[in-house]
Scaffold this motif. Structure first.
Motif, PDB file in Angstrom:
ATOM      1  N   ASP A 172       0.831  -1.211   0.000  1.00  0.00           N
ATOM      2  CA  ASP A 172       0.000   0.000   0.000  1.00  0.00           C
ATOM      3  C   ASP A 172       0.864   1.258   0.000  1.00  0.00           C
ATOM      4  O   ASP A 172       0.535   2.250  -0.669  1.00  0.00           O
ATOM      5  N   GLU A 173       1.968   1.248   0.755  1.00  0.00           N
ATOM      6  CA  GLU A 173       2.851   2.410   0.786  1.00  0.00           C
ATOM      7  C   GLU A 173       3.511   2.636  -0.570  1.00  0.00           C
ATOM      8  O   GLU A 173       3.641   3.781  -1.029  1.00  0.00           O
ATOM      9  N   GLU A 176       1.035   4.153  -2.974  1.00  0.00           N
ATOM     10  CA  GLU A 176       0.833   5.578  -2.735  1.00  0.00           C
ATOM     11  C   GLU A 176       1.915   6.398  -3.443  1.00  0.00           C
ATOM     12  O   GLU A 176       1.632   7.452  -4.015  1.00  0.00           O
ATOM     13  N   LYS A 179       1.161   6.339  -7.156  1.00  0.00           N
ATOM     14  CA  LYS A 179       0.037   7.220  -7.506  1.00  0.00           C
ATOM     15  C   LYS A 179       0.524   8.656  -7.706  1.00  0.00           C
ATOM     16  O   LYS A 179       0.052   9.376  -8.593  1.00  0.00           O
TER      17      LYS A 179
END
Length: 373
Positions: A172-173, A176, A179
């Motif tokens: 998830d990190e 991010e 993104k």
């Protein structure tokens, strides 16, 4: 008569005698070195005075005591230009570093204030001035400044690096970070831009060509991975300048984690308007080796239109790391000159600058006016 036991005893005696000779030789060498050190100590000229009289007037004329107070009251912009940070951040820095750098007063002399130590260090990093020049401004002896600067640099790094330089470790990190590159630089599945900067140093004694790089200067390498907002995700400082960027990166812990699949990267995902899964990857220049998790530009030979477009897009995605190095050097101009310190201290000076770097593009734009001298 059996001679074998006698031969064994003779060999053991010879071996023991040789070992005694070796130990004696080592002891003689050590004793000679100790004698040399004692002679050098005796040759050192004793201090003629405890403290120069002009240094006792520091509260009246020193930059920290007078100039900074005047700028704080009348010109905050110049204050920020002098220390490369505003008064609130400087105060926070002093408060957090005081337990690490504050000494106890002596009967004969008071210790330097922690705020003075931090101001001396920040001014040195901001300008790259010599210690002698700084001594006449802060009214502090140059031999004291040469011990204050590395002490404060190490304290800043120890206090802030875990808080401000965080490398992602979960899918998830990493998503991010990707993104941010997709939204800001139109490059998808990118987990960071990596590059190395050569910091010019004075050639260490008896180092030969160890620190001599392809630019014709002596340097150490600052390796950094940056996200889309110019925030540092990973750093490595201190490799000798004769190594290539790819060679330096290969010796880092991040490379090993990525190569062994232990960095927590997300699984491959398809790009927009495509069904083909693509690995998450770093973007780098041609000095790095191609990997499934690292992308470099195509060779300049026989480029097709699609290859040229890809090289252009990749070059744009690498802008954050190049811009970060430029901002760092303009904010702390000691990086534009030659660092005149011993090799063990290079990492302290350069590594300290990274936690002191603005936290992102927002602060960078706000502080652009204060970056000049």
């Amino acid at each position: 008569m059996d001679l074998e036991p006698m031969e064994v005893d003779l060999q053991a005696a010879v071996a023991a005698e040789e070992e005694c000779y070796l130990l004696t030789a080592v002891a003689v060498v050590i004793q000679q070195e100790e004698s040399k050190k004692e002679e050098e100590k005796k040759k050192r000229r004793p201090k003629r005075i405890w403290m120069h009289k002009w240094l006792q007037d520091r509260p009246k004329y020193g930059w920290y005591e007078k100039l900074l107070g005047y700028l704080f009251q009348g010109n905050i912009t110049r204050y920020k230009n002098f220390l490369r940070m505003d008064p609130d951040r400087f105060h926070e820095l002093v408060v957090r570093l005081t337990p690490r750098i504050q000494k106890q007063d002596m009967n004969m002399r008071r210790c330097l204030d922690s705020g003075l130590k931090v101001a001396i260090t920040l001014r040195y990093l901001a300008t790259g001035d010599s210690y002698m020049s700084m001594a006449y401004g802060f009214w502090v002896a140059p031999n004291t400044i040469c011990s204050v600067v590395p002490e404060v640099c190490q304290a800043i790094y120890d206090e802030f690096h875990e808080e401000l330089i965080k490398c992602p470790s979960s899918p998830d990190e990493w998503r991010e970070v990707a993104k941010g590159f997709a939204d800001g630089w139109n490059f998808h599945n990118c987990i960071g831009a990596i590059d190395g900067k050569h910091v010019k140093i004075q050639a260490p004694a008896n180092s030969g060509s160890l620190y001599y790089n392809y630019k014709g200067i002596f340097s150490i390498v600052l390796m950094a991975v940056v996200d889309s907002q110019y925030k540092l995700l990973y750093i490595d400082v201190g490799a000798n300048g004769s190594c290539s960027d790819g060679g330096v990166f290969k010796g880092t812990s991040l490379y090993k984690a990525l190569d062994q699949g232990k960095a927590g990267l997300p699984p491959p995902e398809s790009l927009p308007n495509s069904q083909v899964p693509v690995h998450y990857n770093l973007v780098a220049d041609a000095a790095f080796a191609q990997k499934s998790w690292l992308v470099k530009p195509f060779s300049q030979r026989n480029l097709t239109k699609q290859m040229r477009i890809f090289n252009y897009r990749l070059s744009r995605a690498r802008n954050p790391v190049e811009n970060t190095f430029g901002i760092l050097a303009q904010r702390f101009r000691c990086l534009l000159g030659t660092i005149l310190v011993i090799p063990d201290s290079y990492q302290d000076r350069v590594g300290m600058l990274l936690p002191a770097q603005p936290a992102g593009r927002e602060e960078t734009s706000e502080s652009a006016e204060e970056s000049g001298l």
